[in-house]
Design an enzyme around this catalytic site. Structure first.
Site, PDB file in Angstrom:
ATOM      1  N   CYS A  55       6.803  -6.421   7.577  1.00  0.00           N
ATOM      2  CA  CYS A  55       7.917  -5.875   8.363  1.00  0.00           C
ATOM      3  C   CYS A  55       8.273  -6.892   9.440  1.00  0.00           C
ATOM      4  O   CYS A  55       7.385  -7.485  10.040  1.00  0.00           O
ATOM      5  CB  CYS A  55       7.506  -4.548   9.014  1.00  0.00           C
ATOM      6  SG  CYS A  55       8.830  -3.778   9.995  1.00  0.00           S
ATOM      7  N   CYS A  64       6.641  -4.108  16.106  1.00  0.00           N
ATOM      8  CA  CYS A  64       6.294  -3.101  17.111  1.00  0.00           C
ATOM      9  C   CYS A  64       4.861  -3.382  17.583  1.00  0.00           C
ATOM     10  O   CYS A  64       3.988  -3.701  16.778  1.00  0.00           O
ATOM     11  CB  CYS A  64       6.389  -1.693  16.520  1.00  0.00           C
ATOM     12  SG  CYS A  64       8.057  -1.277  15.967  1.00  0.00           S
ATOM     13  N   SER A  97      11.684   6.744  15.111  1.00  0.00           N
ATOM     14  CA  SER A  97      10.503   6.422  15.918  1.00  0.00           C
ATOM     15  C   SER A  97      10.976   6.004  17.302  1.00  0.00           C
ATOM     16  O   SER A  97      11.455   4.896  17.477  1.00  0.00           O
ATOM     17  CB  SER A  97       9.705   5.298  15.254  1.00  0.00           C
ATOM     18  OG  SER A  97       9.318   5.695  13.960  1.00  0.00           O
ATOM     19  N   CYS A 136       1.748  -1.513  15.870  1.00  0.00           N
ATOM     20  CA  CYS A 136       1.706  -1.328  14.414  1.00  0.00           C
ATOM     21  C   CYS A 136       1.118  -2.552  13.725  1.00  0.00           C
ATOM     22  O   CYS A 136       1.551  -3.684  13.953  1.00  0.00           O
ATOM     23  CB  CYS A 136       3.119  -1.071  13.896  1.00  0.00           C
ATOM     24  SG  CYS A 136       3.203  -0.902  12.112  1.00  0.00           S
ATOM     25  N   GLU A 148       0.832  -1.193   0.000  1.00  0.00           N
ATOM     26  CA  GLU A 148       0.000   0.000   0.000  1.00  0.00           C
ATOM     27  C   GLU A 148       0.873   1.250   0.000  1.00  0.00           C
ATOM     28  O   GLU A 148       1.963   1.266   0.577  1.00  0.00           O
ATOM     29  CB  GLU A 148      -0.899   0.008   1.234  1.00  0.00           C
ATOM     30  CG  GLU A 148      -1.952  -1.076   1.165  1.00  0.00           C
ATOM     31  CD  GLU A 148      -2.914  -1.052   2.338  1.00  0.00           C
ATOM     32  OE1 GLU A 148      -4.101  -1.277   2.086  1.00  0.00           O
ATOM     33  OE2 GLU A 148      -2.493  -0.822   3.483  1.00  0.00           O
ATOM     34  N   CYS A 167       3.394   8.712   0.779  1.00  0.00           N
ATOM     35  CA  CYS A 167       3.933   7.839   1.821  1.00  0.00           C
ATOM     36  C   CYS A 167       4.100   6.463   1.192  1.00  0.00           C
ATOM     37  O   CYS A 167       3.122   5.840   0.796  1.00  0.00           O
ATOM     38  CB  CYS A 167       2.951   7.803   2.990  1.00  0.00           C
ATOM     39  SG  CYS A 167       3.444   6.655   4.302  1.00  0.00           S
ATOM     40  N   GLU A 191      10.577  -1.504   7.242  1.00  0.00           N
ATOM     41  CA  GLU A 191      11.664  -0.752   7.870  1.00  0.00           C
ATOM     42  C   GLU A 191      12.684  -0.447   6.773  1.00  0.00           C
ATOM     43  O   GLU A 191      13.411  -1.344   6.328  1.00  0.00           O
ATOM     44  CB  GLU A 191      12.272  -1.581   9.002  1.00  0.00           C
ATOM     45  CG  GLU A 191      13.605  -1.063   9.532  1.00  0.00           C
ATOM     46  CD  GLU A 191      13.599   0.408   9.927  1.00  0.00           C
ATOM     47  OE1 GLU A 191      12.671   0.858  10.607  1.00  0.00           O
ATOM     48  OE2 GLU A 191      14.546   1.112   9.518  1.00  0.00           O
ATOM     49  N   CYS A 251      -1.161   6.289  10.139  1.00  0.00           N
ATOM     50  CA  CYS A 251       0.097   5.699  10.614  1.00  0.00           C
ATOM     51  C   CYS A 251      -0.139   4.345  11.254  1.00  0.00           C
ATOM     52  O   CYS A 251      -0.976   4.200  12.136  1.00  0.00           O
ATOM     53  CB  CYS A 251       0.726   6.580  11.690  1.00  0.00           C
ATOM     54  SG  CYS A 251       1.275   8.150  11.104  1.00  0.00           S
ATOM     55  N   ASN A 255      -3.304   5.224  16.577  1.00  0.00           N
ATOM     56  CA  ASN A 255      -4.467   4.747  15.829  1.00  0.00           C
ATOM     57  C   ASN A 255      -4.774   3.340  16.311  1.00  0.00           C
ATOM     58  O   ASN A 255      -4.043   2.401  15.994  1.00  0.00           O
ATOM     59  CB  ASN A 255      -4.170   4.757  14.332  1.00  0.00           C
ATOM     60  CG  ASN A 255      -3.967   6.179  13.834  1.00  0.00           C
ATOM     61  OD1 ASN A 255      -4.832   7.036  14.011  1.00  0.00           O
ATOM     62  ND2 ASN A 255      -2.803   6.455  13.255  1.00  0.00           N
TER      63      ASN A 255
HETATM   64  N1  SAH Z   1       9.640   1.240  10.198  1.00  0.00           N
HETATM   65  C1  SAH Z   1       9.724   2.676  10.109  1.00  0.00           C
HETATM   66  C2  SAH Z   1       8.776   3.199   9.078  1.00  0.00           C
HETATM   67  C3  SAH Z   1       7.318   3.040   9.408  1.00  0.00           C
HETATM   68  S1  SAH Z   1       6.773   4.620   9.751  1.00  0.00           S
HETATM   69  C4  SAH Z   1       9.520   3.288  11.476  1.00  0.00           C
HETATM   70  O1  SAH Z   1       9.212   2.561  12.402  1.00  0.00           O
HETATM   71  O2  SAH Z   1       9.732   4.485  11.635  1.00  0.00           O
HETATM   72  C5  SAH Z   1       5.399   4.454  10.606  1.00  0.00           C
HETATM   73  C6  SAH Z   1       5.300   5.501  11.700  1.00  0.00           C
HETATM   74  O3  SAH Z   1       4.008   5.312  12.244  1.00  0.00           O
HETATM   75  C7  SAH Z   1       6.312   5.242  12.803  1.00  0.00           C
HETATM   76  O4  SAH Z   1       6.694   6.444  13.424  1.00  0.00           O
HETATM   77  C8  SAH Z   1       5.494   4.422  13.774  1.00  0.00           C
HETATM   78  O5  SAH Z   1       5.968   4.555  15.088  1.00  0.00           O
HETATM   79  C9  SAH Z   1       4.122   5.010  13.609  1.00  0.00           C
HETATM   80  N2  SAH Z   1       3.043   4.081  13.944  1.00  0.00           N
HETATM   81  C10 SAH Z   1       3.041   2.744  13.810  1.00  0.00           C
HETATM   82  N3  SAH Z   1       1.869   2.226  14.215  1.00  0.00           N
HETATM   83  C11 SAH Z   1       1.108   3.261  14.611  1.00  0.00           C
HETATM   84  C12 SAH Z   1      -0.219   3.376  15.121  1.00  0.00           C
HETATM   85  N4  SAH Z   1      -1.009   2.305  15.291  1.00  0.00           N
HETATM   86  N5  SAH Z   1      -0.688   4.602  15.411  1.00  0.00           N
HETATM   87  C13 SAH Z   1       0.083   5.692  15.213  1.00  0.00           C
HETATM   88  N6  SAH Z   1       1.331   5.646  14.727  1.00  0.00           N
HETATM   89  C14 SAH Z   1       1.852   4.440  14.438  1.00  0.00           C
END
Ligand code: SAH
Length: 347
Positions: free
Chosen positions: A114, A118, A218, A121, A94, A107, A164, A337, A294
């Site tokens: 991934c 986390c 992050s 996520c 996506e 984006c 990532e 996000c 989210n």
């Molecule tokens: N792997 C990279 C790129 C993904 S960016 C990274 O971790 O930075 C995605 C961004 O959205 C990151 O800052 C992550 O912390 C954030 N994110 C992930 N899940 C989320 C959620 N459920 N709600 C809000 N932000 C989230």
């Protein structure tokens, strides 16, 4: 047997020069082909009308200009658009377009799924299927630009989709080089942001490269005990090591790092966290992005109540820090996000 045709989208200017040279053409023809693919978004060698008919014919026998196959587009009430692309091997990714007053941010994804898991996520729940090729990373930008109104133009790129980016460094590096090439789409590196969950060797590689894109990290916690729980990568590269690597990251004049901080109710959003964050970031030229979590039923955490997010922000402000609350975009189509996840119909 002839070789299967090669896709031109993931080839750098230099590679195309070498390719055309191998076909008995001068190198500058390679630059022309690069321009056709990347700047004029030609879809096939036949469309490259500044080349001779015979060269177009020769190229058509040997190469393709692939387009990612757009499987679905969804539009959120706030104007955010989410695109589902199907890749050659049947995997899906996506990408999201986020219009703002004066910008249009793309984006894009760097991996299918991934591996970092986390806790907050959704992409993490998929695990890693595979890395994207450079042509599939560049291809998202080309396909998104094709899908726009003629007057619309992507102004910014964030590598904040699925995956990532620093775990796919060679392909990401190549793709960004292609996107920034002035004969191609010619993006300024200042308008590109790479976001990482904190892969220390990757940050060092990025620092040593000549990419000069913005770096977002992050962070999302202020103690190793909490960060170990919500971002397992922290067990490998804990906060102190991550931040000392950030301190060494070369920043051009007037540029700053970004730290992203997903606000999780009672997990990382307390007054003490904000105070610790101020101490941790001392001496680092940066801004902080507070991201409202989210939530979905598949994830265990709850979002911090808004007043707590604002109180957190105020502590940062009072300490002289720039901290913004990222407005959630595209929530109603799961484009916000952390909400990118592609599920295959098992039917
Ligand atoms: N792997 C990279 C790129 C993904 S960016 C990274 O971790 O930075 C995605 C961004 O959205 C990151 O800052 C992550 O912390 C954030 N994110 C992930 N899940 C989320 C959620 N459920 N709600 C809000 N932000 C989230």
């Amino acid at each position: 047997m002839s070789q299967p045709p090669a896709d031109l989208v993931g080839l750098s200017r230099e590679e195309l020069e070498a390719l055309l040279e191998s076909l008995g053409e001068p190198r500058f023809r390679g630059r022309q082909v690069f321009q056709w693919v990347q700047a004029r978004r030609a879809r096939s060698p036949e469309a490259m009308t500044s080349l001779s008919k015979s060269l177009r014919g020769l190229l058509s026998e040997r190469v393709r200009v692939d387009r990612l196959e757009l499987a679905r587009m969804q539009r959120a009430t706030d104007g955010t658009r989410k695109y589902l692309f199907q890749l050659g091997d049947g995997e899906d990714i996506e990408s999201v377009l986020i219009p703002d007053e004066d910008r249009l941010t793309a984006c894009i994804s760097t991996q299918v799924g991934c591996p970092l898991a986390c806790r907050f996520c959704l992409t993490g729940l998929m695990g890693l299927h595979r890395n994207l090729a450079a042509g599939e990373i560049v291809g998202q930008v080309l396909a998104l630009q094709d899908a726009l109104e003629p007057a619309e133009r992507i102004s910014n790129i964030v590598l904040m989709g699925m995956g990532e980016p620093l775990l796919n460094f060679p392909n990401v590096e190549k793709a960004l080089g292609i996107l920034c090439d002035e004969l191609g789409a010619s993006f300024s590196p200042r308008r590109i942001t790479l976001s990482t969950a904190g892969h220390v060797p990757g940050i060092q590689k990025l620092a040593a490269s000549d990419l000069a894109v913005n770096l977002a990290v992050s962070l999302s916690a202020t103690t190793d005990a909490v960060r170990d729980q919500i971002m397992p990568i922290n067990r490998r590269w804990p906060i102190a090591e991550l931040l000392s690597t950030c301190r060494e990251f070369p920043l051009p004049n007037r540029r700053r790092l970004s730290f992203e901080y997903v606000m999780l109710d009672q997990v990382n959003d307390l007054r003490e966290d904000a105070q610790r964050l101020v101490r941790l970031l001392k001496g680092i030229r940066c801004k902080i992005n507070l991201i409202p979590f989210n939530a979905t039923p598949d994830l265990p955490d709850r979002p911090s109540p808004r007043p707590r997010v604002e109180a957190f922000q105020k502590i940062l402000h009072d300490a002289g820090r720039t901290a913004t609350i990222r407005e959630s975009r595209g929530w109603d189509i799961s484009a916000a996000c952390g909400m990118l996840r592609v599920e295959k119909d098992k039917a």
